[in-house]
Design a protein around this motif. Structure first.
Motif, PDB file in Angstrom:
ATOM      1  N   GLY A   1      90.612  44.716 113.257  1.00  0.00           N
ATOM      2  CA  GLY A   1      91.020  44.363 114.616  1.00  0.00           C
ATOM      3  C   GLY A   1      91.381  42.897 114.675  1.00  0.00           C
ATOM      4  O   GLY A   1      91.405  42.213 113.644  1.00  0.00           O
ATOM      5  N   PHE A   2      91.685  42.443 115.860  1.00  0.00           N
ATOM      6  CA  PHE A   2      92.012  41.031 116.068  1.00  0.00           C
ATOM      7  C   PHE A   2      91.000  40.474 117.055  1.00  0.00           C
ATOM      8  O   PHE A   2      90.888  40.954 118.170  1.00  0.00           O
ATOM      9  N   ASP A   3      90.213  39.504 116.624  1.00  0.00           N
ATOM     10  CA  ASP A   3      89.103  39.043 117.441  1.00  0.00           C
ATOM     11  C   ASP A   3      88.926  37.536 117.224  1.00  0.00           C
ATOM     12  O   ASP A   3      88.342  37.094 116.231  1.00  0.00           O
TER      13      ASP A   3
ATOM     14  N   ASP B   1      99.504  29.489 116.717  1.00  0.00           N
ATOM     15  CA  ASP B   1      98.701  28.259 116.711  1.00  0.00           C
ATOM     16  C   ASP B   1      99.607  27.035 116.674  1.00  0.00           C
ATOM     17  O   ASP B   1      99.374  26.038 117.363  1.00  0.00           O
TER      18      ASP B   1
ATOM     19  N   LEU C   1      96.443  28.469 107.785  1.00  0.00           N
ATOM     20  CA  LEU C   1      95.615  27.648 108.675  1.00  0.00           C
ATOM     21  C   LEU C   1      94.140  27.862 108.398  1.00  0.00           C
ATOM     22  O   LEU C   1      93.332  26.936 108.496  1.00  0.00           O
ATOM     23  N   ASN C   2      93.789  29.059 108.015  1.00  0.00           N
ATOM     24  CA  ASN C   2      92.358  29.354 107.889  1.00  0.00           C
ATOM     25  C   ASN C   2      91.653  28.498 106.845  1.00  0.00           C
ATOM     26  O   ASN C   2      90.494  28.147 107.021  1.00  0.00           O
TER      27      ASN C   2
ATOM     28  N   LEU D   1      87.370  40.210 108.474  1.00  0.00           N
ATOM     29  CA  LEU D   1      87.986  40.587 109.753  1.00  0.00           C
ATOM     30  C   LEU D   1      89.484  40.569 109.544  1.00  0.00           C
ATOM     31  O   LEU D   1      90.032  39.598 109.023  1.00  0.00           O
ATOM     32  N   GLY D   2      90.138  41.637 109.935  1.00  0.00           N
ATOM     33  CA  GLY D   2      91.588  41.617 109.806  1.00  0.00           C
ATOM     34  C   GLY D   2      92.205  42.905 110.290  1.00  0.00           C
ATOM     35  O   GLY D   2      91.522  43.881 110.593  1.00  0.00           O
TER      36      GLY D   2
ATOM     37  N   LYS E   1      98.761  38.439 101.729  1.00  0.00           N
ATOM     38  CA  LYS E   1      97.491  37.710 101.762  1.00  0.00           C
ATOM     39  C   LYS E   1      96.613  38.012 100.553  1.00  0.00           C
ATOM     40  O   LYS E   1      95.455  37.594 100.503  1.00  0.00           O
TER      41      LYS E   1
ATOM     42  N   LYS F   1      99.347  35.709 120.508  1.00  0.00           N
ATOM     43  CA  LYS F   1      99.069  35.304 119.132  1.00  0.00           C
ATOM     44  C   LYS F   1      98.821  36.493 118.230  1.00  0.00           C
ATOM     45  O   LYS F   1      98.019  37.358 118.540  1.00  0.00           O
TER      46      LYS F   1
ATOM     47  N   TYR G   1      90.945  25.310 108.659  1.00  0.00           N
ATOM     48  CA  TYR G   1      89.785  25.471 109.543  1.00  0.00           C
ATOM     49  C   TYR G   1      88.506  25.517 108.709  1.00  0.00           C
ATOM     50  O   TYR G   1      87.487  24.910 109.063  1.00  0.00           O
TER      51      TYR G   1
ATOM     52  N   ARG H   1      95.479  38.707 108.083  1.00  0.00           N
ATOM     53  CA  ARG H   1      96.240  39.935 108.174  1.00  0.00           C
ATOM     54  C   ARG H   1      95.993  40.684 106.872  1.00  0.00           C
ATOM     55  O   ARG H   1      96.033  40.078 105.793  1.00  0.00           O
TER      56      ARG H   1
ATOM     57  N   GLY I   1      99.255  35.391 114.722  1.00  0.00           N
ATOM     58  CA  GLY I   1      99.032  34.625 113.491  1.00  0.00           C
ATOM     59  C   GLY I   1      99.285  33.151 113.691  1.00  0.00           C
ATOM     60  O   GLY I   1      99.314  32.646 114.825  1.00  0.00           O
ATOM     61  N   GLY I   2      99.488  32.475 112.572  1.00  0.00           N
ATOM     62  CA  GLY I   2      99.584  31.027 112.564  1.00  0.00           C
ATOM     63  C   GLY I   2     100.732  30.477 113.406  1.00  0.00           C
ATOM     64  O   GLY I   2     100.630  29.389 113.962  1.00  0.00           O
TER      65      GLY I   2
HETATM   66  P1  ADP Z   1      99.468  34.026 109.133  1.00  0.00           P
HETATM   67  O1  ADP Z   1     100.167  33.335 110.245  1.00  0.00           O
HETATM   68  O2  ADP Z   1     100.317  34.239 107.928  1.00  0.00           O
HETATM   69  O3  ADP Z   1      98.795  35.286 109.556  1.00  0.00           O
HETATM   70  P2  ADP Z   1      97.737  31.657 109.047  1.00  0.00           P
HETATM   71  O4  ADP Z   1      96.600  31.330 108.155  1.00  0.00           O
HETATM   72  O5  ADP Z   1      98.836  30.664 109.145  1.00  0.00           O
HETATM   73  O6  ADP Z   1      98.277  33.089 108.600  1.00  0.00           O
HETATM   74  O7  ADP Z   1      97.193  31.869 110.530  1.00  0.00           O
HETATM   75  C1  ADP Z   1      96.372  32.913 110.857  1.00  0.00           C
HETATM   76  C2  ADP Z   1      95.800  32.654 112.239  1.00  0.00           C
HETATM   77  O8  ADP Z   1      95.516  33.915 112.844  1.00  0.00           O
HETATM   78  C3  ADP Z   1      94.495  31.907 112.216  1.00  0.00           C
HETATM   79  O9  ADP Z   1      94.303  31.210 113.422  1.00  0.00           O
HETATM   80  C4  ADP Z   1      93.490  33.060 112.104  1.00  0.00           C
HETATM   81  O10 ADP Z   1      92.215  32.698 112.547  1.00  0.00           O
HETATM   82  C5  ADP Z   1      94.122  34.085 112.972  1.00  0.00           C
HETATM   83  N1  ADP Z   1      93.825  35.469 112.605  1.00  0.00           N
HETATM   84  C6  ADP Z   1      94.380  36.215 111.630  1.00  0.00           C
HETATM   85  N2  ADP Z   1      93.879  37.461 111.637  1.00  0.00           N
HETATM   86  C7  ADP Z   1      92.983  37.501 112.645  1.00  0.00           C
HETATM   87  C8  ADP Z   1      92.117  38.528 113.169  1.00  0.00           C
HETATM   88  N3  ADP Z   1      92.095  39.752 112.655  1.00  0.00           N
HETATM   89  N4  ADP Z   1      91.334  38.220 114.230  1.00  0.00           N
HETATM   90  C9  ADP Z   1      91.367  36.971 114.756  1.00  0.00           C
HETATM   91  N5  ADP Z   1      92.142  35.974 114.305  1.00  0.00           N
HETATM   92  C10 ADP Z   1      92.938  36.233 113.264  1.00  0.00           C
END
Ligand code: ADP
Length: 468
Positions: free
Chosen positions: A352-354, A17, A379-380, A325-326, A303, A11, A383, A298, A13-14
């Motif tokens: 980072g990605f967390d 998911d 998606l965020n 966070l990004g 964004k 993963k 959520y 991101r 990004g979205g």
């Molecule tokens: P995109 O796919 O364009 O990045 P979306 O909002 O569709 O945007 O989905 C982003 C997904 O990635 C969400 O589940 C979000 O929580 C997750 N995400 C994005 N950046 C991070 C990060 N730095 N750390 C953890 N999760 C992240």
């Protein structure tokens, strides 16, 4: 489903998911679905079952030795293994640079996915996602056009983000074993280059994007990235299906990552989540009664990172706090870190990605910022609604389709001033506690579960099968 990402194994990004949660939702409706992704270096072989040995993929004269593994998911989840191509630190590149052989990597991936469909999971529909799987329809129409395995098989191409196109010089055609006849404006030619996303758009039997508004937007020059012409030409087979979300993963009642669970009926745990989040980010001095803005994203211009930078000083004049966070563009990673450096008592940033921290921000923040330039679905913000974290969003794409007056704050003009205006209104509303709580609860009650969206995909698949 042919995709470069699928949760939980891969993963960024979205996309992950969606591809991770649509198949189980389809299964719940009685459809069978399988997924194929590459086996990246970050996915340990331990725990995977090798289900197809020694699968050579030939691209012209070049041979790539691959194998297929299966993950222990509740539905068939295949991983195409080819260590020289995929056993690397990144999915698509490293340090902000794409891998120079991405055209080969994702050509081999598409061919390997077709092999999985041939040998392991006979399917009537190949559902492809974004540019990385864009060559599937091209190979089906050329290399495999007379192959009995694929007779009658239909393709659906889903655009999750038109901004990532897989553009390569024309010279790659033989390396990717692409029929030169495909190199034309109604095929995969894009202003003299080869475009993998255009291959999907031009050659799939049907197209969709991940929200109705984005489906309209991409047909305009402003959002079309040069592909609006072909998208308008294919408007008859293009629809918008809003992404669903997986509330098993994203619900404050059950979330294992957050320090206290809560619900619309009892919001007390949310305050604990906020206090803990402030402490985790080293902001314990922040008054818990002031608005805490959250960002998980991101860090890119898409964004709205540039808008945020434009407006943030005026936003912070409101005595609000921000945790972000990004990761993404180095330029914006630095801008976020510099911001935290300038406002150490107000702004904290984690580059980072967390996954776990993303959940804690959703739970602990009061407001969630998404000032996107464009947003296919997003998606965020969905959520955030479920976590009672009121979204402040730009009215574009899926943000416009999912947030309404009463559940969040929207602005339209792409400007720092418009973003500031929306945040100011949110901050004013926040100070009226009963009104704010009503707003939180309205958002928490909104339902974007997969049920509706999976049914829409299922209907689209069925409709496709009736087409000549
Ligand atoms: P995109 O796919 O364009 O990045 P979306 O909002 O569709 O945007 O989905 C982003 C997904 O990635 C969400 O589940 C979000 O929580 C997750 N995400 C994005 N950046 C991070 C990060 N730095 N750390 C953890 N999760 C992240």
């Amino acid at each position: 489903m042919v995709s470069s990402e699928a949760a939980p194994l891969a993963k960024t990004g979205g996309l992950a998911d969606v591809v991770g949660s649509l198949p189980p939702a389809l299964r719940a409706l009685g459809d069978e679905a399988a997924v194929c992704i590459p086996r990246y270096g970050s996915i340990a072989l331990k725990g995977l079952r090798r289900v197809y040995d020694a699968l050579p993929v030939y691209l012209g004269v070049d041979r790539y030795d691959t194998a297929i593994y299966q993950a222990p998911e509740e539905y068939p989840f295949y991983l195409l293994d080819c260590p020289p191509l995929f056993d690397r630190a990144g999915f698509y590149g490293e340090s902000g640079l794409d891998y120079p052989d991405n055209h080969i990597r994702f050509a081999v991936f598409c061919r390997g996915a077709l092999a999985a469909a041939r040998y392991l999971f006979r399917t009537e529909i190949l559902h492809c996602h974004d540019w990385q799987s864009g060559l599937v329809p091209a190979y089906l129409r050329t290399t495999f056009s007379l192959d009995p395995t694929f007779v009658g098989v239909k393709t659906l191409f889903t655009i999750h983000n038109l901004g990532y196109q897989g553009l390569f010089p024309k010279t790659i055609l033989p390396e990717a074993a692409l029929d030169p006849a495909l190199f034309q404006p109604n095929g995969l030619e894009f202003f003299g280059s080869v475009s993998y996303i255009k291959s999907g758009i031009a050659l799939a039997d049907a197209l969709n994007t991940v929200s109705p508004t984005y489906a309209r937007e991409i047909q305009t020059p402003e959002f079309g990235f040069g592909l609006d012409g072909i998208l308008r030409a294919r408007a008859g087979v293009l629809t918008g299906i809003l992404n669903g979300v997986d509330y098993r993963e994203w619900s404050p009642e059950t979330d294992p990552y957050i320090p206290a669970r809560y619900s619309a009926a009892d919001l007390s745990g949310k305050r604990v989540c906020k206090e803990e989040l402030l402490a985790e980010f080293g902001l314990p001095a922040a008054p818990v009664g002031r608005p805490l803005l959250g960002i998980v994203s991101r860090f890119t211009r898409q964004k709205g990172a540039d808008l945020l930078m434009e407006a943030i000083r005026d936003i912070l004049a409101q005595d609000v706090y921000l945790v972000a966070l990004g990761n993404g563009d180095p330029e914006y990673e630095e801008a976020f870190l510099a911001l935290a450096g300038s406002f150490p008592d107000r702004v904290r940033v984690r580059v980072g990605f967390d996954e776990a921290l993303a959940h804690r921000i959703e739970a602990g923040a009061d407001m969630f910022l998404m000032p996107s330039h464009y947003e296919p679905c997003g998606l965020n913000q969905i959520y955030s609604l479920r976590y009672g974290t009121v979204p402040v969003v730009r009215a574009t794409g899926g943000l416009d389709d999912t947030i309404e007056e009463g559940t969040g704050f929207k602005f339209t003009e792409y400007s720092g001033a418009a973003l500031l205006g929306a945040v100011l209104e949110a901050v004013r509303t926040f100070s009226n506690e009963p009104v704010w709580r009503d707003m939180m609860r309205r958002g928490m009650a909104r339902d974007f579960s997969w049920k509706t969206s999976a049914a829409a995909y299922s209907a689209l698949y069925r409709d496709l099968l009736t087409r000549p």
